[in-house]
Write a protein that holds these residues in place. Structure first.
Motif, mmCIF file in Angstrom:
data_model
loop_
_atom_site.group_PDB
_atom_site.id
_atom_site.type_symbol
_atom_site.label_atom_id
_atom_site.label_comp_id
_atom_site.label_asym_id
_atom_site.label_seq_id
_atom_site.Cartn_x
_atom_site.Cartn_y
_atom_site.Cartn_z
ATOM 1 N N LYS A 178 -7.582 24.032 8.109
ATOM 2 C CA LYS A 178 -8.979 24.254 7.734
ATOM 3 C C LYS A 178 -9.146 24.212 6.209
ATOM 4 N N GLU A 183 -16.252 27.577 9.878
ATOM 5 C CA GLU A 183 -16.757 26.569 10.817
ATOM 6 C C GLU A 183 -18.208 26.161 10.530
ATOM 7 N N ASN A 184 -18.953 26.971 9.793
ATOM 8 C CA ASN A 184 -20.376 26.711 9.601
ATOM 9 C C ASN A 184 -20.784 26.508 8.141
ATOM 10 N N LEU A 188 -5.692 30.054 9.802
ATOM 11 C CA LEU A 188 -6.673 29.015 9.514
ATOM 12 C C LEU A 188 -6.091 27.965 8.572
ATOM 13 N N GLU A 203 -13.818 33.222 10.174
ATOM 14 C CA GLU A 203 -13.718 31.978 10.945
ATOM 15 C C GLU A 203 -15.093 31.346 11.130
ATOM 16 N N TYR A 204 -16.117 32.172 11.357
ATOM 17 C CA TYR A 204 -17.486 31.650 11.482
ATOM 18 C C TYR A 204 -17.906 30.962 10.186
#
Length: 409
Positions: free
Chosen positions: A228, A197-198, A223, A193-194
């Motif tokens: 996403k 998001e990044n 996700l 997930e990190y």
């Protein structure tokens, strides 16, 4: 070699021609069985006594409901029966709570893996993967002319997502296999997930969940549901025991799926694989039972390795990495003399070989052969011409030398 000549040979025979690696590269699409066969000592291909724990296959094969479903559909094998694929997608969508338009079925997960890499990498958009990690995507990246960036795993053998982000500001695609092939280790959902998001804007995260049902890992399908930039791969080749039947999924937002489909094209699915997959999904006891069997045999193998003071990396999958404390190629050759085919090495870990968890009797044979080799009861021979040729094939497949190789970093 013409397509007609190729079709006259078995895939295994073809891969063991002297030009194995260059021929495989000419086909562009690389897969687990191709990589395993290309690194297998030649005499084993005709060795009727041999056991093969080198390709992450499931020796249990399809479940009984799946076998019954295949037997029932054979009389209809003269029809394309595309409605069966709709049934498969609807069944999976209902189980996972996904819109059907997010799911596409493929003959295994190799075609969508290849297509995703082609869709999202280019000479300007890098392909980022773990090291050691599953190699197939690197060949697709080579075809796309993309730079390949291999990032070492963390101390806990997870994908180092922060290092992956830092290594590639120009990334087009991040590939995460969890459980990882070859280590069988997990990358936590929070880390993936990190990464999502990044990551650099416009890039995509491809999560390969081929081995997820052997573990307690949490899927990242949530996700995908959240919209996403994530594509998830699933296959029936591992826990479901259908490697030879070829069935899998890609799951993603429709706009991402459309880009993948431009690369893969579309065709009808093999009806035997489709009905076997539907029957497998509907069998609520199949995954828990297969997971239990694999975990039991795997733990027994780990216990034996511990008692004999051998080093390995603890896995939550149907494979693990075993430290031979010497060049892994030598051990592969010596084990082949004992009629046991073990998996390949990864250049970053030259003393480790990958072991697939087989049946209990297969793992007992592995233990006996490994003990003989490691204690010197069976001498490891010096590399001959055959071993040297296989080393060169492996280097070409790993992009180290030989044919035009990916731009590894």
């Amino acid at each position: 070699m013409s397509p007609a000549n190729i079709s006259a040979l078995s895939r295994r025979s073809f891969l063991h021609l002297s030009a194995t690696a260059s021929a495989a590269a000419a086909f562009h699409v690389m897969s687990e069985p191709a990589l395993a066969a290309a690194n297998r000592p030649g005499p084993l291909t005709s060795d009727k006594e041999a056991i093969f724990i080198d390709a992450n296959e499931n020796p249990l094969g399809p479940s009984q409901p799946a076998r019954d479903a295949m037997a029932a559909i054979i009389p209809q094998g003269g029809r394309y029966s595309d409605g069966l694929t709709d049934d498969l997608i609807n069944t999976f969508a209902r189980i996972e709570g996904l819109p059907t338009e997010y799911i596409h079925a493929f003959p295994g997960s190799t075609p969508p893996l290849h297509g995703t890499v082609l869709a999202f990498t280019s000479p300007q958009k890098s392909y980022v993967t773990a090291d050691p990690g599953y190699e197939a995507g690197m060949f697709a990246a080579e075809e796309a002319g993309a730079r390949v960036i291999k990032v070492p795993l963390t101390k806990t053998y997870a994908h180092d997502v922060k290092a992956m982000i830092a290594a590639a500001p120009d990334a087009g695609l991040f590939y995460v296999c969890s459980p990882n092939n070859p280590t069988g280790t997990l990358t936590p959902h929070s880390e993936i997930e990190y990464l999502v998001e990044n990551k650099p804007k416009g890039s995509v995260v491809l999560v390969d969940e081929a081995y997820i049902h052997f573990s307690d890992a949490t899927s990242v399908l949530d996700l995908v549901k959240a919209g996403k930039d994530v594509i998830v791969l699933r296959t029936f080749s591992k826990t479901y025991g259908m490697a030879g039947l070829r069935c899998g999924f890609a799951i993603a937002r429709p706009d991402l799926m459309e880009r993948v489909m431009r690369q893969t094209g579309w065709n009808f699915m093999p009806v035997t694989a489709v009905v076997a997959a539907v029957a497998s999904l509907k069998d609520s006891q199949l995954v828990p039972e297969r997971k239990r069997i694999n975990a039991s045999v795997r733990q027994e193998t780990f216990d034996w390795l511990d008692r004999n003071h051998y080093s390995y990396i603890r896995s939550e999958s149907n494979c693990f990495m075993l430290d031979t404390k010497r060049p892994g190629k030598e051990l592969i050759e010596a084990m082949a003399q004992q009629h046991v085919s073990v998996g390949r090495i990864w250049p970053v870990w030259p003393t480790y070989v990958r072991i697939t968890v087989g049946t209990r009797p297969e793992m007992e044979r592995f233990q006996a052969a490994f003990q003989k080799v490691m204690t010197g009861a069976v001498a490891m021979s010096l590399r001959g011409a055959g071993a040297l040729a296989r080393e060169r094939r492996t280097q070409r497949l790993a992009g180290v030398s030989g044919h035009k190789s990916p731009q590894f970093t």
